[in-house]
Design an enzyme around this catalytic site. Structure first.
Site, PDB file in Angstrom:
ATOM      1  N   THR A  62      -2.529  10.592 -10.640  1.00  0.00           N
ATOM      2  CA  THR A  62      -1.958   9.351 -10.109  1.00  0.00           C
ATOM      3  C   THR A  62      -0.439   9.393 -10.227  1.00  0.00           C
ATOM      4  O   THR A  62       0.108   9.534 -11.315  1.00  0.00           O
ATOM      5  CB  THR A  62      -2.519   8.137 -10.878  1.00  0.00           C
ATOM      6  OG1 THR A  62      -3.923   8.093 -10.659  1.00  0.00           O
ATOM      7  CG2 THR A  62      -1.895   6.835 -10.400  1.00  0.00           C
ATOM      8  N   HIS A 106      -2.262   1.493  -4.926  1.00  0.00           N
ATOM      9  CA  HIS A 106      -2.877   1.050  -6.172  1.00  0.00           C
ATOM     10  C   HIS A 106      -3.558  -0.313  -5.975  1.00  0.00           C
ATOM     11  O   HIS A 106      -3.632  -1.132  -6.887  1.00  0.00           O
ATOM     12  CB  HIS A 106      -1.816   0.960  -7.275  1.00  0.00           C
ATOM     13  CG  HIS A 106      -2.308   1.419  -8.622  1.00  0.00           C
ATOM     14  ND1 HIS A 106      -2.155   2.704  -9.078  1.00  0.00           N
ATOM     15  CD2 HIS A 106      -2.954   0.761  -9.620  1.00  0.00           C
ATOM     16  CE1 HIS A 106      -2.668   2.810 -10.291  1.00  0.00           C
ATOM     17  NE2 HIS A 106      -3.168   1.645 -10.636  1.00  0.00           N
TER      18      HIS A 106
HETATM   19  C1  LIG Z   1      -9.132  -3.169 -12.470  1.00  0.00           C
HETATM   20  C2  LIG Z   1      -8.480  -1.981 -11.824  1.00  0.00           C
HETATM   21  C3  LIG Z   1      -8.034  -0.938 -12.609  1.00  0.00           C
HETATM   22  C4  LIG Z   1      -7.431   0.173 -12.037  1.00  0.00           C
HETATM   23  N1  LIG Z   1      -7.062   1.212 -12.835  1.00  0.00           N
HETATM   24  C5  LIG Z   1      -6.588   2.352 -12.273  1.00  0.00           C
HETATM   25  C6  LIG Z   1      -6.332   3.494 -13.073  1.00  0.00           C
HETATM   26  O1  LIG Z   1      -6.533   3.491 -14.299  1.00  0.00           O
HETATM   27  N2  LIG Z   1      -5.840   4.599 -12.459  1.00  0.00           N
HETATM   28  C7  LIG Z   1      -5.603   4.645 -11.104  1.00  0.00           C
HETATM   29  O2  LIG Z   1      -5.159   5.663 -10.582  1.00  0.00           O
HETATM   30  N3  LIG Z   1      -5.863   3.571 -10.330  1.00  0.00           N
HETATM   31  C8  LIG Z   1      -6.340   2.443 -10.870  1.00  0.00           C
HETATM   32  N4  LIG Z   1      -6.632   1.364 -10.086  1.00  0.00           N
HETATM   33  C9  LIG Z   1      -6.391   1.442  -8.643  1.00  0.00           C
HETATM   34  C10 LIG Z   1      -7.605   1.971  -7.898  1.00  0.00           C
HETATM   35  O3  LIG Z   1      -7.840   3.319  -8.195  1.00  0.00           O
HETATM   36  C11 LIG Z   1      -7.417   1.867  -6.395  1.00  0.00           C
HETATM   37  O4  LIG Z   1      -6.207   2.493  -6.018  1.00  0.00           O
HETATM   38  C12 LIG Z   1      -7.406   0.431  -5.893  1.00  0.00           C
HETATM   39  O5  LIG Z   1      -8.311  -0.383  -6.597  1.00  0.00           O
HETATM   40  C13 LIG Z   1      -7.748   0.425  -4.415  1.00  0.00           C
HETATM   41  O6  LIG Z   1      -7.593  -0.840  -3.867  1.00  0.00           O
HETATM   42  P1  LIG Z   1      -8.773  -1.894  -3.700  1.00  0.00           P
HETATM   43  O7  LIG Z   1      -8.996  -2.463  -5.049  1.00  0.00           O
HETATM   44  O8  LIG Z   1      -8.226  -2.879  -2.732  1.00  0.00           O
HETATM   45  O9  LIG Z   1      -9.966  -1.142  -3.188  1.00  0.00           O
HETATM   46  C14 LIG Z   1      -7.230   0.231 -10.642  1.00  0.00           C
HETATM   47  C15 LIG Z   1      -7.693  -0.819  -9.845  1.00  0.00           C
HETATM   48  C16 LIG Z   1      -8.313  -1.911 -10.423  1.00  0.00           C
HETATM   49  C17 LIG Z   1      -8.801  -3.013  -9.527  1.00  0.00           C
END
Ligand SMILES: Cc1cc2nc3c(=O)[nH]c(=O)nc-3n(C[C@H](O)[C@H](O)[C@H](O)COP(=O)(O)O)c2cc1C
Length: 416
Positions: free
Chosen positions: A181, A303
């Site tokens: 990431t 993200h």
């Molecule tokens: C609660 C939560 C925690 C997340 N934690 C991470 C993480 O630890 N690492 C990461 O690369 N992306 C993280 N993300 C981002 C997701 O990988 C992803 O990019 C994102 O949720 C996509 O958008 P969407 O929620 O609209 O589908 C997180 C997203 C959410 C909702």
């Protein structure tokens, strides 16, 4: 390893969860799951999973950018629904969709990482374990041996000792894809998270409001009692013998931080022998750089609107990234996916597959352990219907569909 690869090439004929019809009566769409999650979850749990940076403007932009994309159907060419299976990085999956990495989805639903992994394995779609998640690499490798990917944040201290050890463990466990990431160079404020006492990445100290919230949601409380809250489960072994939950959180926060530099990406590329993806790319120049380093995949993402809210909707950057990558790597997509129709839109704009984050959390919130499977089922059905409607005979053929995309970025100009 060979065994695992051979198994991964076989897709079961029916991946549908047994309770699909029952749940589809009340939750026929992912939008309904979000409404259900809001009603059923403790307030803090919903706010943690659902909120974004600032005033959620980035999340709203992600959604409205998708809503603005139109696909023009061609009729008379589709006597039956098209197949939606794909091959990605040398493995077969039942659909071009999967689970994006999340740190602490267990806050939304205790045991979430394992439930998400099990649903993905059952459906044969990719599952990405967040390195900051609530289950270990080794645990998830047992649950989802055919579909497991691992996301990594930057652990740069001592010459990446922890980061390199994590990928050693991933290799030993048979993880197929490593995802670095890049888009969290800074910590941002998510006000909904802060206001329910979950902000700042601090230690876990439930206040009376949280306890009341848990007590009002029996399903959540039972799941909580059945599962511990092992935040940063992967990092615990490095935090020292006997490190408790809050020691591990403090240790992880100290060790983890900053975004990978391109030099660091290259070092990981050199060490990791299986497919590698960089996550969080929006600018075609960054995509070109990643391709020059030899990554196998580029995940276009902001993200999910959880970083600063001035970032563009990634779907608007996708076509320019696809153009510049020109088939030298796979381009994947996440951020704002709320339906299989959105997956079809991403495919039409050149993505090879799309991942979702919040949609799966809404599933957990509304339906508990049955939720992740229901989200996959809905997305698969909707994707198949969307491809059938527009006249695409396969996920690949979606690229030939005529699309109106008013928000598409033109990177030849600095200001649009
Ligand atoms: C609660 C939560 C925690 C997340 N934690 C991470 C993480 O630890 N690492 C990461 O690369 N992306 C993280 N993300 C981002 C997701 O990988 C992803 O990019 C994102 O949720 C996509 O958008 P969407 O929620 O609209 O589908 C997180 C997203 C959410 C909702």
């Amino acid at each position: 390893m060979h065994d695992i690869t051979a198994r991964a090439m076989m897709i079961p004929s029916s991946t549908r969860s047994p309770n699909f019809a029952k749940h589809a009566r009340w939750y026929p769409t992912i939008y309904e799951l979000r409404r259900g999650a809001k009603k059923r979850l403790p307030h803090f749990a919903f706010e943690y999973g659902d909120g974004g940076a600032g005033d959620d403007t980035g999340i709203k932009r992600n959604w409205s950018a998708f809503d603005a994309i139109e696909m023009v159907p061609r009729y008379g060419v589709m006597p039956e629904l098209p197949p939606i299976g794909i091959e990605l990085f040398g493995r077969k999956y039942s659909a071009p969709l999967g689970v994006a990495p999340m740190g602490s989805p267990i806050v939304v639903w205790p045991g979430a990482d394992k439930l998400l992994a099990a649903a993905a394995q059952r459906a044969r779609v990719p599952y990405t374990l967040g390195v900051a998640g609530g289950a270990t690499i080794e645990e998830i490798a047992k649950i989802a041996p055919d579909v497991m990917w691992l996301q990594l944040y930057r652990f740069a201290k001592n010459n990446h000792a922890i980061g390199f050890d994590l990928i050693r463990r991933a290799d030993e466990a048979g993880v197929h894809v490593l995802m670095l990431t890049l888009d969290v160079p800074v910590r941002t404020v998510r006000s909904r998270e802060v206001k329910v006492g979950m902000g700042g990445g601090g230690t876990f100290k439930p206040d009376w409001r949280m306890v009341m919230g848990m007590a009002k949601c029996p399903g959540w409380a039972v799941a909580f009692m059945q599962n511990t809250l092992p935040r940063f489960a992967n990092i615990q072994p490095y935090a020292g013998p006997g490190a408790g939950l809050n020691d591990t959180i403090k240790f992880a926060r100290k060790e983890m931080g900053g975004a990978f530099s391109w030099d660091e990406v290259k070092r990981y590329r050199d060490r990791w022998k299986r497919p590698m993806i960089v996550k969080g790319i929006l600018h075609p120049g960054d995509a070109e750089k990643a391709v020059s380093i030899g990554v196998d995949g580029i995940l276009v993402s902001n993200h999910g609107g959880r970083q600063i809210e001035a970032l563009p909707a990634p779907i608007d950057c996708l076509p320019a990234v696809v153009r510049v990558v020109g088939g030298k790597a796979k381009v994947l997509y996440d951020s704002g996916i709320r339906s299989g129709t959105d997956v079809a839109r991403a495919l039409a704009l050149g993505a090879s597959a799309a991942l979702a984050g919040k949609a799966f959390l809404w599933g957990l919130g509304a339906l508990g352990s049955d939720g992740p499977g229901h989200v996959v089922d809905l997305m698969m059905d909707e994707l198949q219907s969307a491809l059938g409607q527009v006249g695409a005979h396969s996920p690949d053929e979606a690229r030939d569909v005529m699309v109106r995309h008013p928000g598409a970025y033109d990177f030849s100009r600095n200001v649009l």
